[in-house]
Design a protein around this motif. Structure first.
Motif, PDB file in Angstrom:
ATOM      1  N   ASN A   1      10.344   0.474  33.510  1.00 42.57           N
ATOM      2  CA  ASN A   1      10.704  -0.266  32.267  1.00 42.57           C
ATOM      3  C   ASN A   1      12.156  -0.902  32.310  1.00 42.57           C
ATOM      4  O   ASN A   1      12.220  -1.876  31.460  1.00 42.57           O
ATOM      5  N   ALA A   2      13.126  -0.151  33.042  1.00 43.57           N
ATOM      6  CA  ALA A   2      14.347  -1.193  32.748  1.00 43.57           C
ATOM      7  C   ALA A   2      15.158  -0.088  34.105  1.00 43.57           C
ATOM      8  O   ALA A   2      14.892   1.034  34.759  1.00 43.57           O
ATOM      9  N   GLY A   3      16.239  -0.832  34.619  1.00 39.29           N
ATOM     10  CA  GLY A   3      17.143  -0.041  35.489  1.00 39.29           C
ATOM     11  C   GLY A   3      18.177  -0.828  35.723  1.00 39.29           C
ATOM     12  O   GLY A   3      18.375  -1.968  35.820  1.00 39.29           O
ATOM     13  N   ALA A   4      19.206   0.159  36.326  1.00 36.40           N
ATOM     14  CA  ALA A   4      20.603  -0.533  36.215  1.00 36.40           C
ATOM     15  C   ALA A   4      21.339   0.227  37.559  1.00 36.40           C
ATOM     16  O   ALA A   4      21.433   1.628  37.489  1.00 36.40           O
ATOM     17  N   HIS A   5      21.947  -0.379  38.658  1.00 39.47           N
ATOM     18  CA  HIS A   5      22.760   0.267  39.468  1.00 39.47           C
ATOM     19  C   HIS A   5      24.077   0.131  38.819  1.00 39.47           C
ATOM     20  O   HIS A   5      24.857  -0.827  38.934  1.00 39.47           O
ATOM     21  N   ALA A   6      24.488   1.319  38.290  1.00 41.98           N
ATOM     22  CA  ALA A   6      25.833   1.225  37.457  1.00 41.98           C
ATOM     23  C   ALA A   6      26.953   1.315  38.037  1.00 41.98           C
ATOM     24  O   ALA A   6      27.821   0.640  37.736  1.00 41.98           O
TER      25      ALA A   6
ATOM     26  N   SER B   1      11.571  -4.420  26.377  1.00 44.00           N
ATOM     27  CA  SER B   1      12.570  -3.180  26.581  1.00 44.00           C
ATOM     28  C   SER B   1      11.614  -1.852  27.289  1.00 44.00           C
ATOM     29  O   SER B   1      12.341  -1.153  28.012  1.00 44.00           O
ATOM     30  N   VAL B   2      10.354  -2.129  27.008  1.00 46.25           N
ATOM     31  CA  VAL B   2       9.644  -1.142  27.849  1.00 46.25           C
ATOM     32  C   VAL B   2       8.091  -1.620  28.036  1.00 46.25           C
ATOM     33  O   VAL B   2       7.578  -2.446  27.033  1.00 46.25           O
ATOM     34  N   VAL B   3       7.595  -0.882  28.930  1.00 52.75           N
ATOM     35  CA  VAL B   3       5.997  -1.387  29.112  1.00 52.75           C
ATOM     36  C   VAL B   3       5.391  -0.364  28.276  1.00 52.75           C
ATOM     37  O   VAL B   3       5.601   0.909  28.190  1.00 52.75           O
ATOM     38  N   VAL B   4       4.593  -1.163  27.298  1.00 53.21           N
ATOM     39  CA  VAL B   4       3.846  -0.083  26.241  1.00 53.21           C
ATOM     40  C   VAL B   4       2.719   0.612  27.021  1.00 53.21           C
ATOM     41  O   VAL B   4       2.116   0.151  27.847  1.00 53.21           O
ATOM     42  N   PRO B   5       2.554   1.890  26.329  1.00 52.46           N
ATOM     43  CA  PRO B   5       1.214   2.748  27.170  1.00 52.46           C
ATOM     44  C   PRO B   5       0.001   2.129  27.248  1.00 52.46           C
ATOM     45  O   PRO B   5      -0.709   2.150  28.145  1.00 52.46           O
ATOM     46  N   GLU B   6      -0.400   1.128  26.523  1.00 55.17           N
ATOM     47  CA  GLU B   6      -1.621   0.432  26.552  1.00 55.17           C
ATOM     48  C   GLU B   6      -1.542  -0.740  27.810  1.00 55.17           C
ATOM     49  O   GLU B   6      -2.777  -0.988  28.200  1.00 55.17           O
ATOM     50  N   ALA B   7      -0.691  -0.925  27.936  1.00 55.73           N
ATOM     51  CA  ALA B   7      -0.347  -1.857  29.346  1.00 55.73           C
ATOM     52  C   ALA B   7      -0.396  -1.011  30.814  1.00 55.73           C
ATOM     53  O   ALA B   7      -0.399  -1.879  31.745  1.00 55.73           O
ATOM     54  N   LEU B   8      -0.296   0.144  30.674  1.00 56.02           N
ATOM     55  CA  LEU B   8      -0.309   1.026  32.225  1.00 56.02           C
ATOM     56  C   LEU B   8      -1.435   0.901  32.789  1.00 56.02           C
ATOM     57  O   LEU B   8      -2.655   1.142  32.003  1.00 56.02           O
TER      58      LEU B   8
END
Length: 341
Positions: free
Chosen positions: A270-275, A165-172
């Motif tokens: 992290n996520a995205g939607a074209h609503a 659901s999210v890229v964790v900060p450690e993976a940035l």
């Protein structure tokens, strides 16, 4: 048959790796045209001197311009016959792209699920962009609803990937030598730093831009995006050309400068939607919400997680009582950006 009608849902196989044509060498021309299409003003992408003061060798190509270039490579193989691009996850920018770099892309099919109608299905792909030295520069997952070419084609076994659901900060991934300890807030355009933003804070970016048919067509061609719904007015029953979703992403990101001028570099999606769809004549506005903050290993650099919403309506309105996106909402994007401490 020498022409290519594009892939349909039944043409994809789980685990298939698809190399995409055609490599693209980027230049300062792409930067100039990008800044002509969008009110993009983030300093690190505008000035070699500013970028060098932040430890970089020069001003990179805008992060979203690199994203659109890689995305455009995938369209003929992934979404030429798409009904809609549904979402994004696990996106990371792995290193900056500079003028003179050549980008190519490849995608791996990681999920397939036919829709209950039997006329379409959802294809999940993980796409990676590489530079001329075969070094990865970005990666992301997206899922697309694609038409079936043969309605009697058997449905594949449904596989829906489990995505973070999210890229964790450690993976940035921090750009090499990035250093904000000598950051010039006056030249950047705002005084607000990482510590000035609080989780839950909402920011109205105030300005609006009316989308024109000509600029959308120019942008879509610039990224060599060949999806039929963006060019051919006969594809949709309403006779309208759908505005490319990436155009709305870049427009909203550029509008966010007013209030987030120091959110310089996007490092994760992290996520995205074209609503909801956007069409020429719509006036787009943007607002943001601070979702999280994190420290990084780069000197003077913090990461801020932001929700960016593009809308035809009022700031901070997102969903109705039924939990669905309001019809005015065009984009709901969740990303990490780098900001001076």
């Amino acid at each position: 048959m020498k022409t290519n009608p594009g892939r349909f849902f039944e043409d994809y196989r789980l685990g298939e790796v698809i190399p995409h044509a055609v490599p693209r060498t980027l230049s300062g021309g792409e930067r100039a045209l990008y800044h002509a299409l969008y009110p993009a003003r983030h300093a690190i992408y505008s000035s070699d001197q500013f970028a060098q003061s932040c430890g970089l060798p020069g001003s990179p190509i805008d992060d979203l311009a690199a994203f659109h270039t890689v995305f455009g490579k995938t369209v003929p193989d992934i979404s030429l016959n798409a009904i809609a691009n549904l979402g994004y996850a696990e996106g990371r920018w792995l290193q900056p792209v500079y003028p003179g770099n050549t980008l190519r892309a490849e995608s791996t099919v990681i999920g397939l699920k036919e829709n209950s109608s039997g006329t379409s299905g959802v294809v999940y792909v993980r796409t990676r962009g590489f530079n001329q030295d075969d070094e990865p520069v970005l990666e992301y997952v997206r899922w697309v609803m694609v038409r079936k070419g043969r309605l009697d084609a058997p449905a594949p076994a449904a596989v829906v990937p489990q995505l973070a659901s999210v890229v964790v900060p450690e993976a940035l991934v921090m750009p090499r030598r990035l250093d904000f300890t000598r950051y010039d807030f006056a030249l950047a355009g705002e005084r607000h730093r990482w510590g000035d933003y609080t989780v839950g804070e909402q920011i109205d970016h105030v300005d609006g831009v009316t989308v024109e048919e000509a600029e959308h067509m120019l942008a879509t061609r610039l990224w060599q995006n060949t999806a039929k719904v963006h060019f051919d007015a006969t594809v949709r029953a309403d006779g309208k050309r759908l505005i490319y979703g990436g155009h709305i992403i870049s427009l909203a990101r550029a509008l966010s400068f007013n209030g987030l001028a120091n959110a310089q570099m996007i490092v994760a999606l992290n996520a995205g939607a074209h609503a909801n769809p956007c069409f020429a004549g719509d006036t787009v506005r943007a607002w943001s919400e601070v979702l999280d903050r994190a420290e990084t290993t780069a000197p003077g650099v913090g990461a801020v997680r932001l929700r960016l919403v593009a809308t035809r309506g009022a700031a901070f309105d997102l969903r109705g009582a039924d939990g669905k996106y309001l019809p005015e909402v065009l984009l709901d994007l969740d990303y990490w950006a780098l900001m001076p401490l």
